[in-house]
Design an enzyme around this catalytic site. Structure first.
Site, mmCIF file in Angstrom:
data_model
loop_
_atom_site.group_PDB
_atom_site.id
_atom_site.type_symbol
_atom_site.label_atom_id
_atom_site.label_comp_id
_atom_site.label_asym_id
_atom_site.label_seq_id
_atom_site.Cartn_x
_atom_site.Cartn_y
_atom_site.Cartn_z
ATOM 1 N N GLY A 1 19.774 42.833 93.575
ATOM 2 C CA GLY A 1 21.156 43.080 93.210
ATOM 3 C C GLY A 1 22.040 41.930 93.648
ATOM 4 C CG ASP B 1 20.710 41.153 99.095
ATOM 5 O OD1 ASP B 1 20.847 40.077 99.689
ATOM 6 O OD2 ASP B 1 20.986 41.312 97.894
ATOM 7 C CG ASP C 1 17.283 48.247 101.636
ATOM 8 O OD1 ASP C 1 18.387 48.385 102.177
ATOM 9 O OD2 ASP C 1 17.103 47.502 100.658
ATOM 10 C CG ASP D 1 16.214 45.236 97.551
ATOM 11 O OD1 ASP D 1 16.847 44.714 96.619
ATOM 12 O OD2 ASP D 1 16.756 45.584 98.619
ATOM 13 C CG ASN E 1 19.721 49.254 94.317
ATOM 14 O OD1 ASN E 1 19.407 49.518 95.483
ATOM 15 N ND2 ASN E 1 19.954 48.025 93.921
#
Length: 234
Positions: free
Chosen positions: A124, A37, A191, A35, A194
């Site tokens: 995302g 962010d 983290d 991921d 999603n």
């Protein structure tokens, strides 16, 4: 479910849970997907943009609920993006200059490449920031959302598909096939809620300084904000 199966690792203040086993341990990782962010970087890009729109507090509250799994990610993203309408597109360069990679990010990527492992990011967040960041760090695969811009300003709309839980899994599988890597030799790091789909799909799923729901479900976890700690699980 994850393909990793082994006895729990010895207690550590840095990492916990399973270590790599089977083909992943023998041949080493072939693909690591993480991921962006709050994992690859310290911040949430959408919140940095929302700061310019005067909606950061509102957006941060929705982001927190989405990352805990309390809201549908795609719907919550559209809700947050709608608050960005009217922000000048110059915001992308401003935010890119503010973004801080998490400690150990470059070291992790460089070490994985030295081992012959490819690296991908699924975000995302937004291509306009993530793509140049990924190029700077030498990342091999990138998937992120795209914001609509008209007449030099954000419209408050997302273009095309949304990188949600299901899309992250699809990217993991697609990149593994593309790179000729068995799923058992893949690692997923994230983290938020999603990220749980790719964490369960990968050969080893790692919760990185994650929300409680992710730590509970991930086979392994890193508890320090240093991405090089992921190597301790491999």
């Amino acid at each position: 479910m994850s393909n990793a199966t082994s006895a729990p690792a010895a207690p550590s203040p840095r990492v916990s849970g399973l270590r790599a086993t089977g083909l992943l341990a023998q041949a080493g990782p072939g693909l690591l997907v993480m991921d962006v962010d709050s994992t690859l970087i310290e911040q949430e890009v959408i919140e940095l943009i929302a700061e310019r729109a005067g909606t950061r507090e509102q957006v941060a509250a929705v982001t927190a609920r989405a990352m805990r799994g309390e809201l549908d990610f795609a719907a919550s993203l559209r809700e947050r993006v709608a608050t960005l309408r009217g922000v000048p597109e110059t915001v992308f360069a401003e935010v890119l200059a503010e973004v801080r990679p998490t400690r150990g990010a470059a070291g992790l990527i460089n070490e994985l490449h030295a081992r012959g492992c490819r690296v991908g990011v699924v975000s995302g967040g937004f291509e306009e920031v993530v793509v140049p960041l990924a190029e700077r760090l030498g990342i091999d695969h990138v998937a992120a959302n795209r914001l609509e811009v008209r007449d030099g300003h954000l419209t408050g709309q997302v273009l095309g598909r949304i990188v949600d839980r299901q899309e992250k899994v699809r990217c993991l599988r697609q990149w593994a096939r593309q790179d000729g890597v068995e799923l058992s030799r893949t690692v997923a790091v994230g983290d938020g809620a999603n990220d749980l789909g790719m964490i369960a799909t990968a050969g080893l799923g790692v919760a990185f300084c994650a929300k409680p729901v992710v730590v509970e479900q991930a086979p392994a976890a890193v508890h320090v904000r240093d991405l090089r700690a992921v190597l301790e699980l491999l």
